[in-house]
Design an enzyme around this catalytic site. Structure first.
Site, PDB file in Angstrom:
ATOM      1  N   LYS A  16     -67.453 -32.813  22.136  1.00  0.00           N
ATOM      2  CA  LYS A  16     -67.632 -34.208  21.748  1.00  0.00           C
ATOM      3  C   LYS A  16     -66.468 -34.696  20.881  1.00  0.00           C
ATOM      4  O   LYS A  16     -66.411 -35.860  20.492  1.00  0.00           O
ATOM      5  CB  LYS A  16     -68.951 -34.375  20.979  1.00  0.00           C
ATOM      6  CG  LYS A  16     -70.167 -34.026  21.820  1.00  0.00           C
ATOM      7  CD  LYS A  16     -71.446 -34.415  21.110  1.00  0.00           C
ATOM      8  CE  LYS A  16     -72.673 -33.951  21.882  1.00  0.00           C
ATOM      9  NZ  LYS A  16     -72.694 -34.338  23.300  1.00  0.00           N
ATOM     10  N   LYS A  66     -61.210 -19.536  16.490  1.00  0.00           N
ATOM     11  CA  LYS A  66     -61.004 -19.883  15.073  1.00  0.00           C
ATOM     12  C   LYS A  66     -60.345 -18.760  14.266  1.00  0.00           C
ATOM     13  O   LYS A  66     -59.539 -19.031  13.370  1.00  0.00           O
ATOM     14  CB  LYS A  66     -62.333 -20.286  14.419  1.00  0.00           C
ATOM     15  CG  LYS A  66     -62.864 -21.619  14.928  1.00  0.00           C
ATOM     16  CD  LYS A  66     -64.135 -22.025  14.191  1.00  0.00           C
ATOM     17  CE  LYS A  66     -64.733 -23.283  14.808  1.00  0.00           C
ATOM     18  NZ  LYS A  66     -65.948 -23.733  14.102  1.00  0.00           N
ATOM     19  N   ASN A  87     -60.322 -24.240  11.686  1.00  0.00           N
ATOM     20  CA  ASN A  87     -60.765 -25.167  12.741  1.00  0.00           C
ATOM     21  C   ASN A  87     -59.863 -26.390  12.841  1.00  0.00           C
ATOM     22  O   ASN A  87     -60.074 -27.245  13.689  1.00  0.00           O
ATOM     23  CB  ASN A  87     -62.219 -25.601  12.524  1.00  0.00           C
ATOM     24  CG  ASN A  87     -62.356 -26.686  11.470  1.00  0.00           C
ATOM     25  OD1 ASN A  87     -61.512 -26.805  10.582  1.00  0.00           O
ATOM     26  ND2 ASN A  87     -63.396 -27.479  11.555  1.00  0.00           N
ATOM     27  N   GLY A 127     -77.717 -15.679   8.863  1.00  0.00           N
ATOM     28  CA  GLY A 127     -76.572 -15.305   9.682  1.00  0.00           C
ATOM     29  C   GLY A 127     -75.403 -14.884   8.811  1.00  0.00           C
ATOM     30  O   GLY A 127     -75.272 -15.344   7.662  1.00  0.00           O
ATOM     31  N   ALA A 128     -74.594 -13.990   9.345  1.00  0.00           N
ATOM     32  CA  ALA A 128     -73.432 -13.507   8.582  1.00  0.00           C
ATOM     33  C   ALA A 128     -72.216 -13.365   9.491  1.00  0.00           C
ATOM     34  O   ALA A 128     -71.333 -12.564   9.246  1.00  0.00           O
ATOM     35  CB  ALA A 128     -73.764 -12.160   7.923  1.00  0.00           C
ATOM     36  N   GLY A 130     -69.123 -15.604  11.919  1.00  0.00           N
ATOM     37  CA  GLY A 130     -68.050 -16.536  11.595  1.00  0.00           C
ATOM     38  C   GLY A 130     -68.566 -17.892  11.126  1.00  0.00           C
ATOM     39  O   GLY A 130     -68.019 -18.489  10.198  1.00  0.00           O
ATOM     40  N   GLY A 239     -77.291 -29.959  13.472  1.00  0.00           N
ATOM     41  CA  GLY A 239     -75.900 -29.934  13.036  1.00  0.00           C
ATOM     42  C   GLY A 239     -75.017 -31.031  13.619  1.00  0.00           C
ATOM     43  O   GLY A 239     -73.787 -30.942  13.503  1.00  0.00           O
TER      44      GLY A 239
HETATM   45  P1  ATR Z   1     -70.684 -17.271  15.130  1.00  0.00           P
HETATM   46  O1  ATR Z   1     -69.208 -17.411  15.226  1.00  0.00           O
HETATM   47  O2  ATR Z   1     -71.464 -18.324  15.881  1.00  0.00           O
HETATM   48  O3  ATR Z   1     -71.155 -17.090  13.728  1.00  0.00           O
HETATM   49  P2  ATR Z   1     -70.999 -14.443  15.434  1.00  0.00           P
HETATM   50  O4  ATR Z   1     -69.850 -14.223  14.503  1.00  0.00           O
HETATM   51  O5  ATR Z   1     -71.121 -13.616  16.677  1.00  0.00           O
HETATM   52  O6  ATR Z   1     -71.034 -15.926  15.961  1.00  0.00           O
HETATM   53  O7  ATR Z   1     -72.337 -14.293  14.567  1.00  0.00           O
HETATM   54  C1  ATR Z   1     -73.603 -14.504  15.132  1.00  0.00           C
HETATM   55  C2  ATR Z   1     -74.646 -14.404  14.033  1.00  0.00           C
HETATM   56  O8  ATR Z   1     -75.927 -14.707  14.576  1.00  0.00           O
HETATM   57  C3  ATR Z   1     -74.757 -13.017  13.417  1.00  0.00           C
HETATM   58  O9  ATR Z   1     -75.120 -13.159  12.061  1.00  0.00           O
HETATM   59  C4  ATR Z   1     -75.890 -12.399  14.247  1.00  0.00           C
HETATM   60  O10 ATR Z   1     -76.566 -11.347  13.606  1.00  0.00           O
HETATM   61  P3  ATR Z   1     -75.969  -9.846  13.698  1.00  0.00           P
HETATM   62  O11 ATR Z   1     -74.831  -9.794  12.729  1.00  0.00           O
HETATM   63  O12 ATR Z   1     -77.105  -8.972  13.297  1.00  0.00           O
HETATM   64  O13 ATR Z   1     -75.532  -9.643  15.122  1.00  0.00           O
HETATM   65  C5  ATR Z   1     -76.803 -13.610  14.350  1.00  0.00           C
HETATM   66  N1  ATR Z   1     -77.754 -13.474  15.460  1.00  0.00           N
HETATM   67  C6  ATR Z   1     -77.462 -13.531  16.774  1.00  0.00           C
HETATM   68  N2  ATR Z   1     -78.601 -13.391  17.506  1.00  0.00           N
HETATM   69  C7  ATR Z   1     -79.623 -13.241  16.633  1.00  0.00           C
HETATM   70  C8  ATR Z   1     -81.035 -13.063  16.748  1.00  0.00           C
HETATM   71  N3  ATR Z   1     -81.627 -13.012  17.931  1.00  0.00           N
HETATM   72  N4  ATR Z   1     -81.764 -12.957  15.611  1.00  0.00           N
HETATM   73  C9  ATR Z   1     -81.173 -13.015  14.405  1.00  0.00           C
HETATM   74  N5  ATR Z   1     -79.835 -13.184  14.220  1.00  0.00           N
HETATM   75  C10 ATR Z   1     -79.073 -13.298  15.319  1.00  0.00           C
END
Ligand code: ATR
EC number: 1.1.1.25
Length: 274
Positions: A16, A66, A87, A127-128, A130, A239
């Site tokens: 977008k 990124k 970004n 989440g942890a 990127g 978001g």
């Molecule tokens: P992004 O760039 O979108 O942050 P990423 O770096 O792959 O993508 O991180 C994805 C995040 O979503 C991670 O924190 C992942 O948890 P893990 O570190 O345990 O893999 C989280 N995530 C993805 N699928 C998930 C799920 N089904 N339940 C909980 N957390 C999830």
């Protein structure tokens, strides 16, 4: 001469950003063009070089480039440095300057558009990866009382928490660690919804008056918003506002003028509804 900007990603057709920046340019009377460019998965740096050679002035960068953009820059903002990801690129002679406007966009959406002050609040970041790391520094700048980073793989959350430890209490681990605790703001930065999975959140996680914020967006409530509502979140948001606000931050960096965002956000929201 019309200044050229673009967004690099793969895939990119859905982006977008061209719509948003074209509306910003019109409303601020800036003479620029903005296009979506598909970079090959193994050809991001070459795509950037080609764009610079063709007179490009700046670019946005989205998934999955990124972190590679971060490594390509020869100068970085502090927030990009701490995010470990870029970004927004600014091209100036031989210099590639990298910034990260994602966190500022998130904070601006939460505080300005949703009217929710971060100061003194208990914040839970789910989440942890990127996406989570990219927003932590600006979130902490809002002076919350505390930040807990919860992740399926707890060691990643613990590592991130120690990276950002400072004047605000920052802790990390799996969701079991927050059992019995409640939060004023819960932000979903996981990619769980991409695989259709739901995120486990302990009962009572949403304090009275709390805001549940999903960094993803879609038509209507996202799965996280629906889950948050059923678990007692007082207010839910997706978001889309963050997307528009991070774009406005980038636009300001490039052009030195802050575009109005509410009308652009309302237009995108209306488009999503059809
Ligand atoms: P992004 O760039 O979108 O942050 P990423 O770096 O792959 O993508 O991180 C994805 C995040 O979503 C991670 O924190 C992942 O948890 P893990 O570190 O345990 O893999 C989280 N995530 C993805 N699928 C998930 C799920 N089904 N339940 C909980 N957390 C999830």
């Amino acid at each position: 001469m019309t200044d050229r900007y673009c967004v690099f990603g793969n895939p990119i057709a859905h982006s977008k950003s061209p719509t948003i920046h074209t509306l910003f340019a019109a409303s601020t009377q800036q003479d620029l063009s903005y296009e979506a460019l598909l970079a090959p998965l193994d050809g991001f740096a070459d795509a950037v070089c080609d764009f610079v050679a063709a007179g490009g002035r700046g670019a946005n960068v989205t998934v999955p480039f990124k972190e590679e953009a971060y490594r390509l820059c020869n100068r970085l903002s502090q927030r990009a440095e701490r995010a470990g990801a870029v970004n927004t690129l600014v091209f100036d002679g031989n210099e590639i300057f990298g910034d990260n406007t994602d966190g500022a966009g998130l904070v601006r959406d939460i505080t300005c558009n949703l009217g929710f002050s971060l100061a003194g609040k208990r914040v839970l970041l789910l989440g942890a990866g990127g996406a989570a790391r990219g927003v932590i520094l600006p979130l902490l700048a809002g002076q919350p009382a505390s930040l807990f980073i919860a992740n399926r793989s707890p060691e990643k959350a613990e590592a991130l928490a120690s990276l950002f430890a400072g004047s605000v209490t920052v802790d990390g681990g799996n969701v079991a660690k927050i059992s019995g605790k409640s939060f004023d703001l819960v932000i979903n930065a996981t990619s769980a919804s991409l695989s259709g999975a739901s995120i486990s959140m302990p009962a009572g996680v949403f304090a009275p008056g709390s805001l549940a914020y999903d960094m993803r967006y879609g038509q209507g409530d996202t799965p996280f918003m629906a889950q948050a509502r059923s678990q007692g979140a007082a207010q839910c948001a997706d978001g889309l506002g963050m997307l528009v606000e991070q774009a406005a931050e980038a636009f300001m960096l490039w052009r030195g003028v802050r575009p109005e965002t509410p009308i652009v956000l309302a237009g995108l929201r209306a488009q999503l509804a059809v």
